[in-house]
Enzyme design. Sequence first.
Site, PDB file in Angstrom:
ATOM      1  N   LYS A  13       0.877  -1.175   0.000  1.00  0.00           N
ATOM      2  CA  LYS A  13       0.000   0.000   0.000  1.00  0.00           C
ATOM      3  C   LYS A  13       0.916   1.228   0.000  1.00  0.00           C
ATOM      4  O   LYS A  13       1.160   1.842   1.036  1.00  0.00           O
ATOM      5  CB  LYS A  13      -0.911  -0.059   1.234  1.00  0.00           C
ATOM      6  CG  LYS A  13      -2.213   0.694   1.037  1.00  0.00           C
ATOM      7  CD  LYS A  13      -3.258   0.225   2.023  1.00  0.00           C
ATOM      8  CE  LYS A  13      -4.438   1.167   2.110  1.00  0.00           C
ATOM      9  NZ  LYS A  13      -5.148   1.408   0.871  1.00  0.00           N
TER      10      LYS A  13
HETATM   11  N1  PLP Z   1      -7.268  -2.654  -3.056  1.00  0.00           N
HETATM   12  C1  PLP Z   1      -6.688  -1.433  -3.032  1.00  0.00           C
HETATM   13  C2  PLP Z   1      -5.795  -1.041  -4.151  1.00  0.00           C
HETATM   14  C3  PLP Z   1      -6.919  -0.575  -1.935  1.00  0.00           C
HETATM   15  O1  PLP Z   1      -6.359   0.633  -1.893  1.00  0.00           O
HETATM   16  C4  PLP Z   1      -7.775  -1.000  -0.904  1.00  0.00           C
HETATM   17  C5  PLP Z   1      -8.047  -0.124   0.235  1.00  0.00           C
HETATM   18  O2  PLP Z   1      -7.416  -0.141   1.234  1.00  0.00           O
HETATM   19  C6  PLP Z   1      -8.333  -2.284  -0.974  1.00  0.00           C
HETATM   20  C7  PLP Z   1      -8.061  -3.079  -2.068  1.00  0.00           C
HETATM   21  C8  PLP Z   1      -9.183  -2.815   0.133  1.00  0.00           C
HETATM   22  O3  PLP Z   1      -8.425  -3.066   1.270  1.00  0.00           O
HETATM   23  P1  PLP Z   1      -9.044  -3.004   2.730  1.00  0.00           P
HETATM   24  O4  PLP Z   1     -10.254  -3.856   2.691  1.00  0.00           O
HETATM   25  O5  PLP Z   1      -7.992  -3.509   3.622  1.00  0.00           O
HETATM   26  O6  PLP Z   1      -9.381  -1.570   2.969  1.00  0.00           O
HETATM   27  C1  COI Z   2      -9.141   2.433   2.031  1.00  0.00           C
HETATM   28  O1  COI Z   2     -10.182   1.876   1.708  1.00  0.00           O
HETATM   29  O2  COI Z   2      -8.794   2.565   3.209  1.00  0.00           O
HETATM   30  C2  COI Z   2      -8.226   2.964   1.039  1.00  0.00           C
HETATM   31  O3  COI Z   2      -7.101   3.224   1.367  1.00  0.00           O
HETATM   32  C3  COI Z   2      -8.676   3.198  -0.321  1.00  0.00           C
HETATM   33  C4  COI Z   2      -8.444   4.597  -0.758  1.00  0.00           C
HETATM   34  C5  COI Z   2      -8.681   4.635  -2.205  1.00  0.00           C
HETATM   35  C6  COI Z   2      -9.324   5.572  -0.032  1.00  0.00           C
END
Ligand code: PLP
Ligand code: COI
Length: 367
Positions: free
Chosen positions: A206
């Site tokens: 990330k």
């Molecule tokens: N994929 C991407 C590229 C993201 O930025 C996010 C957000 O955090 C997700 C998937 C979903 O991840 P999470 O469910 O941990 O927020």
């Molecule tokens: C999240 O869902 O926390 C993310 O980081 C996604 C972002 C595009 C807001």
Amino acid sequence: MATVADTGLQFTNRPLTSPISADERAAVLANPGFGTKFSEHMVTIEWTEERGWHDAVIGPRGPIALDPACAVLHYAQEIFEGLKAYRHPDGSVALFRPYANAERFNRSARRLAMPELPENVFVESVRRLVEADRDWLPSVEGGSLYLRPFMFASEVFLGVRPAKEYKYIVIASPAGNYFKSGAPAVSIWVSQEYTRAAPGGTGAAKCGGNYAASLVPQAEAIREGHDQVVFLDAVENKWVEELGGMNLYFVFDDGTLLTPPLSGTILAGITRDSLLTLARDEGLTVREERYSLDQWREDAKSGRLVECFACGTAAVVTPVGKVAGHDGEFTIGSGGPGQLTQELKDRLVAIQRGEAPDPHGWVMKLS
Ligand code: PLP
Ligand code: COI
């Protein structure tokens, strides 16, 4: 001043000098939107090669001074996380799976050649911020306090090598709906010219650079009249990967689900993982398998695919109604929210908000 267990790190509290009035805060919380309003505190912690993690402070949120030669401004050595604090019916505040975010933060750190932050320091930093800003939790439907821990190379140096100094910061933003439109289902655009991540690249981390690279295809999606961009794999330009900030799930007419596997080029979403567990708890079959764009179109047209949804911390669970690309568009099911999508969302949200039992120990109650 208590130290964070096993780390020797102590947090210093700096009081607010001019706290915001309750009326001003109430006006912000009445319509928080996503990502434009911020709470009053922040956490900062410094890292240097000589001292490791030190100078942990919780104090007033405000601008930070950066030298123009600060390494992050040139080579983008930066990572971040996203998680939420929720108000529970008994008035307490809780985090959802913060140790999963802490673990992922360190996976991202390793990929970007950055120092790891002890998991208990990550969780403690978030906990302290939420406690300081607990008045910033919106009470609007679906509201939460979105927490953004991040770390960047703060060394003043223009050589290309891992920096020797870093800054870790946590800020908080009262959040409502991620999607402005409030539409019951979103429409997504398949990027066929641009990819998000290649094998061996940083797709599973990330890091800010991944998002910078997604902005042109995302702008293309908006220009074409859609809400979000979906990326295909970089090798064959065939397999569906994920959206710019969300993972994807597909629901079939036999009641089974499919989500693309964690191949190293997509982010291991914590929402994705939680839904996988909840669906299996319900006795549903979920496959983590590759799914091609051609198959997606064919299954939508034949009616074999009945629902599709995107998921992530910011977007929660968002139905996908329409998919479009250079080869035309197709609708999924009725084009609106599907039943299983809604059921899984309700199950997840009820646990996050303390309205249902937490069989997997995902909820971390604060005071
Ligand atoms: N994929 C991407 C590229 C993201 O930025 C996010 C957000 O955090 C997700 C998937 C979903 O991840 P999470 O469910 O941990 O927020
Ligand atoms: C999240 O869902 O926390 C993310 O980081 C996604 C972002 C595009 C807001």
